[in-house]
Motif scaffolding. Structure first.
Motif, PDB file in Angstrom:
ATOM      1  N   LEU A 257      34.019  63.251  51.048  1.00 29.84           N
ATOM      2  CA  LEU A 257      33.173  61.700  50.807  1.00 29.84           C
ATOM      3  C   LEU A 257      33.675  61.214  49.336  1.00 29.84           C
ATOM      4  CD1 LEU A 257      29.660  62.287  52.257  1.00 29.84           C
ATOM      5  CD2 LEU A 257      31.775  61.032  53.221  1.00 29.84           C
ATOM      6  N   GLN A 258      33.411  62.204  48.387  1.00 28.30           N
ATOM      7  CA  GLN A 258      33.588  61.488  46.980  1.00 28.30           C
ATOM      8  C   GLN A 258      35.147  60.874  46.867  1.00 28.30           C
ATOM      9  OE1 GLN A 258      32.980  64.533  43.852  1.00 28.30           O
ATOM     10  NE2 GLN A 258      32.540  62.854  42.420  1.00 28.30           N
TER      11      GLN A 258
ATOM     12  N   ARG B 104      24.958  64.740  50.208  1.00 34.87           N
ATOM     13  CA  ARG B 104      24.718  64.085  51.375  1.00 34.87           C
ATOM     14  C   ARG B 104      24.693  65.004  52.779  1.00 34.87           C
ATOM     15  NH1 ARG B 104      24.909  58.396  50.382  1.00 34.87           N
ATOM     16  NH2 ARG B 104      23.588  58.230  52.385  1.00 34.87           N
TER      17      ARG B 104
ATOM     18  N   ASP C  70      35.599  57.790  48.410  1.00 37.61           N
ATOM     19  CA  ASP C  70      34.956  56.620  47.625  1.00 37.61           C
ATOM     20  C   ASP C  70      35.896  56.294  46.505  1.00 37.61           C
ATOM     21  OD1 ASP C  70      32.796  56.528  49.303  1.00 37.61           O
ATOM     22  OD2 ASP C  70      31.627  58.040  48.136  1.00 37.61           O
TER      23      ASP C  70
ATOM     24  N   ARG D 201      25.924  58.906  56.571  1.00 38.62           N
ATOM     25  CA  ARG D 201      26.435  59.959  55.765  1.00 38.62           C
ATOM     26  C   ARG D 201      25.540  61.113  55.766  1.00 38.62           C
ATOM     27  NH1 ARG D 201      29.850  58.643  50.398  1.00 38.62           N
ATOM     28  NH2 ARG D 201      31.405  57.119  51.594  1.00 38.62           N
TER      29      ARG D 201
ATOM     30  N   ASN E 294      30.747  66.939  51.179  1.00 37.68           N
ATOM     31  CA  ASN E 294      30.753  65.799  49.990  1.00 37.68           C
ATOM     32  C   ASN E 294      31.784  65.661  49.077  1.00 37.68           C
ATOM     33  OD1 ASN E 294      27.569  65.085  49.860  1.00 37.68           O
ATOM     34  ND2 ASN E 294      27.455  67.043  50.325  1.00 37.68           N
ATOM     35  N   ASP E 295      32.608  66.795  49.024  1.00 42.71           N
ATOM     36  CA  ASP E 295      34.003  66.518  48.092  1.00 42.71           C
ATOM     37  C   ASP E 295      34.702  65.558  48.729  1.00 42.71           C
ATOM     38  OD1 ASP E 295      33.117  68.386  46.238  1.00 42.71           O
ATOM     39  OD2 ASP E 295      34.157  70.069  46.700  1.00 42.71           O
TER      40      ASP E 295
ATOM     41  N   GLY F  49      33.559  58.778  55.820  1.00 45.72           N
ATOM     42  CA  GLY F  49      33.720  57.999  54.682  1.00 45.72           C
ATOM     43  C   GLY F  49      34.454  56.758  54.784  1.00 45.72           C
TER      44      GLY F  49
ATOM     45  N   ASN G 100      28.350  53.717  47.038  1.00 49.86           N
ATOM     46  CA  ASN G 100      28.204  55.159  47.480  1.00 49.86           C
ATOM     47  C   ASN G 100      28.653  56.225  46.702  1.00 49.86           C
ATOM     48  OD1 ASN G 100      27.741  54.772  50.335  1.00 49.86           O
ATOM     49  ND2 ASN G 100      29.846  54.159  50.672  1.00 49.86           N
ATOM     50  N   GLN G 101      29.255  56.074  45.217  1.00 49.30           N
ATOM     51  CA  GLN G 101      29.489  56.818  44.351  1.00 49.30           C
ATOM     52  C   GLN G 101      28.105  56.556  43.653  1.00 49.30           C
ATOM     53  OE1 GLN G 101      32.500  54.440  42.090  1.00 49.30           O
ATOM     54  NE2 GLN G 101      34.124  56.049  42.864  1.00 49.30           N
TER      55      GLN G 101
ATOM     56  N   TYR H  10      26.419  62.511  45.720  1.00 47.24           N
ATOM     57  CA  TYR H  10      26.913  63.708  46.654  1.00 47.24           C
ATOM     58  C   TYR H  10      26.108  64.781  47.140  1.00 47.24           C
ATOM     59  CZ  TYR H  10      30.612  60.201  45.673  1.00 47.24           C
ATOM     60  OH  TYR H  10      31.407  59.104  45.542  1.00 47.24           O
TER      61      TYR H  10
END
Length: 203
Positions: free
Chosen positions: A40-41, A125, A44, A25, A37-38, A12, A118-119, A123
């Protein structure tokens, strides 16, 4: 899983700094897609916030630097002397502030732009693994690699039957998402695991 969180954190950060690297990703195959994914979020969201702060701070630095240059140049032109702070010419200090402010603001703008991009990409990914066979799924349960709450996977029984999964509460879900027996509020970790292995989930 901890490894997926660490991977999400590192990937990320890199992607939000380097433009055009978003495809990375999906190069990583997570064991737990939710954790990956959490993370990565979260990265971001932080990049957008930090980037915005950097843009503001950089703009402030540039403004202060511009004022210092103006004061230094004015004194030099008016008196023939050089106004200095700590032995350094004010105009020179101002130019340094402008340059540093521009770098800070530019970096912040990149973080914001990449974070928002990316948002918007969502998610879901991570590299998608191939669906496991019924035997492999049952081996996961036996070896405690599958999420808690799964009892066993069965092949189709008779004509018109489907592969299905039994849960600990004795309910059973067909592969197309229809209930074979009972009902069950399926936890997210089980939902992710079933989806990765070809199950439809009807919410």
């Amino acid at each position: 899983m901890a490894g997926d969180v660490v991977a999400g954190y590192g990937i990320g950060h890199v992607i939000n700094i380097i433009p055009g690297s978003g495809a990375l990703r999906d190069a990583y195959a997570p064991n737990d897609a939710s954790d990956y994914n959490d993370t990565l979020q979260g990265i971001d969201n932080a990049s957008v916030l930090v980037g915005g702060s950097m843009v503001k701070a950089g703009g402030t630095g540039m403004a202060v630097g511009t004022g210092a240059v103006a004061v230094g140049v004015t004194v030099s032109a008016g008196s023939g002397g050089t106004l200095a702070v700590g032995g350094l010419p004010v105009a020179g200090v101002g130019a340094t502030l402008i340059e540093a402010g521009a770098v800070t603001a530019g970096t912040g703008a990149v973080l914001m732009a990449n974070g928002k991009k990316n948002q918007e990409a969502g998610y879901n990914r991570g590299k998608k693994s191939e669906a496991k066979s019924i035997n492999q799924l049952n081996n996961d349960i036996t070896k405690k690699k599958a999420p808690m709450g799964l009892k066993r996977f069965d092949k189709s029984h008779g004509k018109g039957g489907q592969e299905h999964v039994h849960f600990d509460n004795n309910s059973a879900l067909n592969k197309d998402g229809s209930w074979k027996e009972g009902n069950y509020k399926i936890p997210n970790k089980i939902i992710d695991y079933l989806k990765e292995n070809g199950w439809e989930i009807n919410k």
